[in-house]
Design a protein around this motif. Structure first.
Motif, PDB file in Angstrom:
ATOM      1  N   THR A  53     -69.284 -19.371 -34.533  1.00 18.43           N
ATOM      2  CA  THR A  53     -69.323 -20.654 -35.048  1.00 18.43           C
ATOM      3  C   THR A  53     -68.280 -21.468 -34.610  1.00 18.43           C
ATOM      4  O   THR A  53     -68.279 -22.502 -33.773  1.00 18.43           O
ATOM      5  CB  THR A  53     -70.077 -20.899 -36.176  1.00 18.43           C
ATOM      6  OG1 THR A  53     -71.134 -20.603 -36.419  1.00 18.43           O
ATOM      7  CG2 THR A  53     -70.332 -22.529 -36.166  1.00 18.43           C
ATOM      8  N   LEU A  54     -67.165 -21.111 -35.272  1.00 23.82           N
ATOM      9  CA  LEU A  54     -65.751 -21.681 -35.045  1.00 23.82           C
ATOM     10  C   LEU A  54     -65.474 -21.611 -33.423  1.00 23.82           C
ATOM     11  O   LEU A  54     -64.930 -22.669 -33.013  1.00 23.82           O
ATOM     12  CB  LEU A  54     -64.825 -21.489 -36.023  1.00 23.82           C
ATOM     13  CG  LEU A  54     -63.341 -21.818 -35.829  1.00 23.82           C
ATOM     14  CD1 LEU A  54     -63.549 -23.296 -36.334  1.00 23.82           C
ATOM     15  CD2 LEU A  54     -62.420 -21.059 -36.706  1.00 23.82           C
ATOM     16  N   LEU A  55     -65.568 -20.681 -33.055  1.00 21.67           N
ATOM     17  CA  LEU A  55     -65.024 -20.407 -31.742  1.00 21.67           C
ATOM     18  C   LEU A  55     -65.897 -20.924 -30.798  1.00 21.67           C
ATOM     19  O   LEU A  55     -65.296 -21.331 -29.699  1.00 21.67           O
ATOM     20  CB  LEU A  55     -64.941 -18.861 -31.322  1.00 21.67           C
ATOM     21  CG  LEU A  55     -63.847 -17.870 -32.115  1.00 21.67           C
ATOM     22  CD1 LEU A  55     -63.910 -16.662 -31.887  1.00 21.67           C
ATOM     23  CD2 LEU A  55     -62.522 -18.516 -31.754  1.00 21.67           C
ATOM     24  N   ALA A  56     -67.174 -21.169 -31.070  1.00 23.20           N
ATOM     25  CA  ALA A  56     -68.000 -21.945 -30.123  1.00 23.20           C
ATOM     26  C   ALA A  56     -68.143 -23.433 -30.015  1.00 23.20           C
ATOM     27  O   ALA A  56     -68.923 -23.990 -29.456  1.00 23.20           O
ATOM     28  CB  ALA A  56     -69.674 -21.225 -30.302  1.00 23.20           C
ATOM     29  N   TYR A  57     -67.177 -24.010 -31.042  1.00 25.57           N
ATOM     30  CA  TYR A  57     -67.247 -25.204 -31.309  1.00 25.57           C
ATOM     31  C   TYR A  57     -66.753 -25.977 -30.223  1.00 25.57           C
ATOM     32  O   TYR A  57     -65.841 -25.644 -29.553  1.00 25.57           O
ATOM     33  CB  TYR A  57     -66.547 -25.564 -32.556  1.00 25.57           C
ATOM     34  CG  TYR A  57     -66.506 -27.086 -32.841  1.00 25.57           C
ATOM     35  CD1 TYR A  57     -67.580 -27.701 -33.542  1.00 25.57           C
ATOM     36  CD2 TYR A  57     -65.415 -28.037 -32.931  1.00 25.57           C
ATOM     37  CE1 TYR A  57     -67.572 -28.938 -33.934  1.00 25.57           C
ATOM     38  CE2 TYR A  57     -65.450 -29.181 -33.507  1.00 25.57           C
ATOM     39  CZ  TYR A  57     -66.412 -29.826 -33.897  1.00 25.57           C
ATOM     40  OH  TYR A  57     -66.585 -30.865 -34.454  1.00 25.57           O
ATOM     41  N   PRO A  58     -67.662 -26.977 -29.390  1.00 23.95           N
ATOM     42  CA  PRO A  58     -67.228 -27.509 -28.229  1.00 23.95           C
ATOM     43  C   PRO A  58     -65.885 -28.395 -28.013  1.00 23.95           C
ATOM     44  O   PRO A  58     -65.271 -28.377 -26.979  1.00 23.95           O
ATOM     45  CB  PRO A  58     -68.249 -28.403 -27.815  1.00 23.95           C
ATOM     46  CG  PRO A  58     -69.026 -28.646 -29.169  1.00 23.95           C
ATOM     47  CD  PRO A  58     -68.563 -27.645 -30.158  1.00 23.95           C
TER      48      PRO A  58
END
Length: 124
Positions: free
Chosen positions: A94-99
């Motif tokens: 989730t953190l890595l996918a944060y735009p």
């Protein structure tokens, strides 16, 4: 949660195994004392959560029919905390996918070296 860095413990498997066979109550007292010493290394604010986790582990151990059954169940709990719906891997994904914060990738435009600028020592 702040890691406990001051805790030092040399584990002697043969000593613990012998104690468990010869004097199970002394083994349990020693185990609890070691866990308590470890938990005290953390800030008070983190201890409650860690004690809750230890309580869950102790309940699994008590309810298991065999030590191996307890080991398998506790191992399953660890895998669930890593890979489950609310696990660590999901949090990282989730953190890595944060735009707003894309993950940097290597491309032709990025430098592969840098010049290190030394800091001056303050005058005393």
């Amino acid at each position: 949660m702040q890691a406990a860095t001051d805790f030092c413990f040399a584990f002697d498997f043969d000593d613990w195994s012998r104690l468990a066979k010869d004097d199970p109550s002394a083994f349990e007292a020693r185990r609890l004392a070691l866990i308590e010493a470890f938990l005290r290394q953390f800030p008070q604010s983190d201890q409650q959560r860690l004690r809750g986790l230890q309580f869950r582990i102790d309940m699994v151990r008590r309810r298991a029919r065999t030590p191996m059954g307890a080991c398998l169940k506790i191992s399953s709990m660890m895998w669930e905390s890593l890979l489950g719906n609310r696990g660590l891997k999901t949090a990282f994904d989730t953190l890595l996918a944060y735009p707003k914060h894309p993950v940097p990738t290597m491309s032709a435009g990025l430098a592969t070296s840098a010049r290190v600028i030394p800091f001056r020592k303050p005058a005393r």
